[in-house]
Design a protein around this motif. Structure first.
Motif, PDB file in Angstrom:
ATOM      1  N   LYS A 337     -50.952  -5.364 -10.128  1.00  0.00           N
ATOM      2  CA  LYS A 337     -50.089  -6.219  -9.313  1.00  0.00           C
ATOM      3  C   LYS A 337     -49.875  -5.628  -7.924  1.00  0.00           C
ATOM      4  N   ALA A 338     -49.761  -4.323  -7.853  1.00  0.00           N
ATOM      5  CA  ALA A 338     -49.531  -3.677  -6.559  1.00  0.00           C
ATOM      6  C   ALA A 338     -50.676  -3.982  -5.598  1.00  0.00           C
ATOM      7  N   ARG A 339     -51.908  -3.842  -6.094  1.00  0.00           N
ATOM      8  CA  ARG A 339     -53.060  -4.147  -5.245  1.00  0.00           C
ATOM      9  C   ARG A 339     -53.138  -5.652  -4.951  1.00  0.00           C
ATOM     10  N   GLY A 340     -52.662  -6.460  -5.901  1.00  0.00           N
ATOM     11  CA  GLY A 340     -52.617  -7.902  -5.669  1.00  0.00           C
ATOM     12  C   GLY A 340     -51.717  -8.240  -4.503  1.00  0.00           C
ATOM     13  N   TYR A 341     -50.542  -7.607  -4.462  1.00  0.00           N
ATOM     14  CA  TYR A 341     -49.616  -7.835  -3.347  1.00  0.00           C
ATOM     15  C   TYR A 341     -50.213  -7.360  -2.031  1.00  0.00           C
ATOM     16  N   ILE A 342     -50.896  -6.237  -2.066  1.00  0.00           N
ATOM     17  CA  ILE A 342     -51.503  -5.690  -0.846  1.00  0.00           C
ATOM     18  C   ILE A 342     -52.573  -6.636  -0.317  1.00  0.00           C
ATOM     19  N   CYS A 343     -53.441  -7.106  -1.203  1.00  0.00           N
ATOM     20  CA  CYS A 343     -54.527  -8.003  -0.779  1.00  0.00           C
ATOM     21  C   CYS A 343     -53.985  -9.331  -0.268  1.00  0.00           C
ATOM     22  N   ALA A 344     -52.979  -9.860  -0.945  1.00  0.00           N
ATOM     23  CA  ALA A 344     -52.377 -11.112  -0.484  1.00  0.00           C
ATOM     24  C   ALA A 344     -51.730 -10.927   0.883  1.00  0.00           C
ATOM     25  N   SER A 345     -51.076  -9.796   1.092  1.00  0.00           N
ATOM     26  CA  SER A 345     -50.445  -9.511   2.381  1.00  0.00           C
ATOM     27  C   SER A 345     -51.491  -9.360   3.478  1.00  0.00           C
TER      28      SER A 345
END
Length: 683
Positions: A337-345
């Motif tokens: 999820k952390a990388r998901g938030y980073i990529c979405a940002s």
């Protein structure tokens, strides 16, 4: 009898418009493997983009456009692709020509419901309010729209790269403004030209037929396509969407009465269908699916480019949240999820950088001076948003309840939570358009691609309200339905509650707003439509003036140049009657783009007897007549008819026409009635 024939022509024109818009596109999309229902709802993307693109090619090749030369290549391409696909499918044992109704009965009912509700609403709000099938909106923009269709038909050049009210070689030679090549998206005008040539109806009837099709069929089915894409099994929400699609006064109804914004009406009517198309193409992130929908996606972008490009940007800002959610979900499932938030940002930052690049590009430089002034204070705009009073068309308290329920439903469900953020984005853009200064950074940065226009951005907000309020009403329906033991009682009660929430804008109530009595938004659009489409004596171009102009046309002939002052309504005459008026728009004059002849005629025509330069200017045009529908310079004239709003701004520019009287030397009265005159130039 003539009026009855005109109404019959309108019905025929609507039918022909429907065939033009849906048949070629349906066959083409079926030919590339798109499912029948999707091919039907996406058909306008293909049909309209192709009939608008082919004339551009013809203009470059020196080939004239007509309904035969434009439609035949489109039909040949569509039918060929369909037959190739059908042959392959039949060899594989698939059914092609028979749409299996097993399991599809509910879908057929849904489509019929949307079309029936669409036509009923369009009749009540639009058609029933106009006195004649050939009535036309006497607002500023329609001078250009009707004139471009006439220019297409007169010249055989239907190219969006050369669209103008002066299209023939003879007209280009006498244009009061220097004509320069430039792009104006003219797909709406091309469809109108096709309808005129096929049916023989007037341009005004063709315009009304195309707009009727947009409001009654194209836009409702676009909403249907989107809701079905979200959840094809939720027939309650889908069917409620049929009613929600016609209740927002800000769209489509305001686009018929204000402007009018006909090209934007057509382009934005397919906005939700495009969102549905994008979701279908990317939902599973599979190459096979992306490949299947690639051609519809490209044709949809071409559609927006050739109808009204700002709708593509509308789609882009609404899809940012969807793409962000998909990126997050994909990366979170694959990694964390952390990388998901980073990529979405990171994606959002890339979008913001792209928006900054567009803002700084020449694309927006030309519109910065045309941004519209704010129409509300910030506090009033915020208060209006809280009761869903979009563009001061009336609060929608019950729809707001449905919207709030829809928002909470999506937040809890999680699946389509991105729509909540898209609604918020649309609300922010709308707020900036109505409440922020045209000189401020916020309006320039966010809304310049829409000219900072509250109407265009209120439409964006209204369109997003429709699916969310449908979902909310569906939730209310399902909750109430579960409360009763009797299935019949629960269905009736739940249906009533849902319908009251969605159809409240149709309730003919009045309310107090800012100390004034206002009508509901839908009622307001009905009354405004009755006004702007009328031929009453208070109109810019009254019935008596139209009759006078027709009599004048029979005297001067179709080929003679008629000098005129366009603010008195004569600017419409080229579009509606084909009179070769010299001035076919009310602005911009007094600029570097104006010819020397035009400048002399505008300012000094009344002195033609004594001014040799004016005489030479008129001789260069080979003009022999002057038409005045409102003799004098009053805003409201002797017969009660008014002038366009531009007269209040630029009346000083028309001294050469304002000062012509029956006693002015060099002019002989040919036709006279009230304050209307047709003069022959005698020098």
């Amino acid at each position: 009898m003539a009026e009855d024939n005109m109404w019959a022509q309108l019905i025929i024109a609507i039918f022909v418009s429907c065939l033009i818009v849906y048949i070629p596109g349906y066959l083409l999309f079926r030919g590339v493997g798109i499912k029948p229902l999707e091919a039907f709802t996406f058909a306008p993307f293909a049909s309209i983009s192709l009939v608008a693109f082919i004339p551009i090619c013809y203009a470059k090749l020196g080939v004239q456009s007509s309904f035969v030369s434009v439609l035949i290549p489109v039909l040949v391409l569509s039918i060929t692709l369909f037959l190739i696909h059908a042959t392959k499918a039949l060899r594989a044992g698939e059914r092609v020509f028979q749409w299996q109704l097993v399991g599809q009965k509910a879908v057929v009912i849904d489509v019929i419901l949307y079309i029936c509700v669409g036509f009923l609403a369009t009749y009540v709000i639009f058609i029933s309010q106009i006195q004649l099938a050939g009535a036309f909106n006497q607002s500023y923009d329609n001078m250009f729209h009707l004139g471009v269709v006439r220019g297409f038909l007169d010249s055989g050049n239907w190219s969006s790269l050369e669209a103008s009210t002066f299209m023939t070689a003879e007209d280009i030679a006498i244009s009061p403004l220097h004509i320069t090549s430039g792009f104006y998206p003219s797909a709406w005008h091309v469809v109108c030209a096709l309808v005129v040539q096929i049916t023989g109806c007037s341009i005004a009837v063709a315009s009304n037929s195309v707009n009727t099709l947009v409001c009654a069929v194209i836009f409702p089915l676009s909403i249907f396509s989107f809701l079905r894409t979200l959840d094809a099994e939720n027939h309650v929400v889908i069917r409620l969407g049929a009613f929600a699609s016609v209740t927002q006064a800000a769209f489509p109804w305001a686009f018929i009465t204000h402007g009018p914004l006909y090209p934007n009406l057509l382009s934005m009517s397919m906005l939700m269908a495009f969102l549905g198309l994008f979701i279908l193409a990317t939902r599973n992130a599979e190459f096979r699916t992306i490949k299947l929908y690639f051609l519809p996606f490209v044709l949809a972008l071409m559609f927006f480019l050739l109808v009204q490009p700002n709708t593509a940007f509308s789609a882009a800002i609404l899809l940012v949240s969807y793409c962000s959610q998909k990126i997050f979900e994909y990366v979170a499932n694959k990694q964390s999820k952390a990388r998901g938030y980073i990529c979405a940002s990171l994606f959002v930052m890339i979008v913001l950088a792209a928006w900054c690049a567009i803002y700084k590009s020449p694309l927006t430089a030309g519109v910065m001076g045309d941004l519209q002034v704010p129409t509300q204070t910030k506090s009033n705009a915020l208060a209006s948003l809280l009761v869903l009073d979009i563009n001061q068309l009336g609060p929608q308290y019950l729809v707001m309840i449905a919207l709030i329920v829809g928002v909470f439903t999506l937040i809890v469900r999680g699946k389509d939570r991105w729509m909540v953020f898209s609604l918020a984005i649309a609300a922010v853009f709308y707020f900036v358009s109505v409440a922020c200064s045209e000189a401020g950074f916020a309006k320039r940065f966010l809304t310049c691609l829409w000219y900072g226009d509250p109407y265009r951005l209120s439409a964006l907000l209204a369109i997003m309200v429709i699916p969310l309020s449908s979902i909310g009403a569906g939730t209310v329906f399902q909750k109430i339905f579960s409360l009763f033991q009797s299935r019949a009682a629960s269905a009736i009660t739940a249906s009533l509650a849902a319908f009251i929430l969605l159809l409240s804008p149709f309730i003919p109530v009045t309310y107090a707003l800012n100390g004034a009595v206002q009508k509901s938004g839908v009622a307001y659009q009905q009354n405004l439509g009755k006004k702007v489409f009328s031929e009453s004596s208070s109109q810019v171009l009254s019935k008596s003036e139209i009759d006078f102009a027709n009599e004048a046309l029979s005297i001067v002939g179709a080929n003679d140049i008629v000098l005129n002052e366009p603010d008195d309504g004569s600017g419409f005459l080229y579009g509606i009657d084909g009179m070769r008026t010299y001035y076919r728009n009310t602005r911009p004059y007094g600029t570097d783009s104006e010819t020397e002849e035009s400048s002399l005629i505008r300012s000094s025509l009344s002195s033609i007897q004594s001014n040799e330069d004016v005489r030479k200017a008129v001789e260069n045009l080979n003009a022999h007549y002057v038409l005045l529908l409102d003799q004098g310079d009053n805003m409201v004239d002797k017969d009660g008819s008014g002038k366009l709003f531009t007269w209040d701004w630029y009346s000083y520019q028309w001294e050469g026409f304002r000062t012509i009287t029956d006693d002015t030397p060099g002019f002989e009265i040919v036709l006279s009635e009230g304050d209307m005159r047709l003069y022959r130039i005698t020098v």
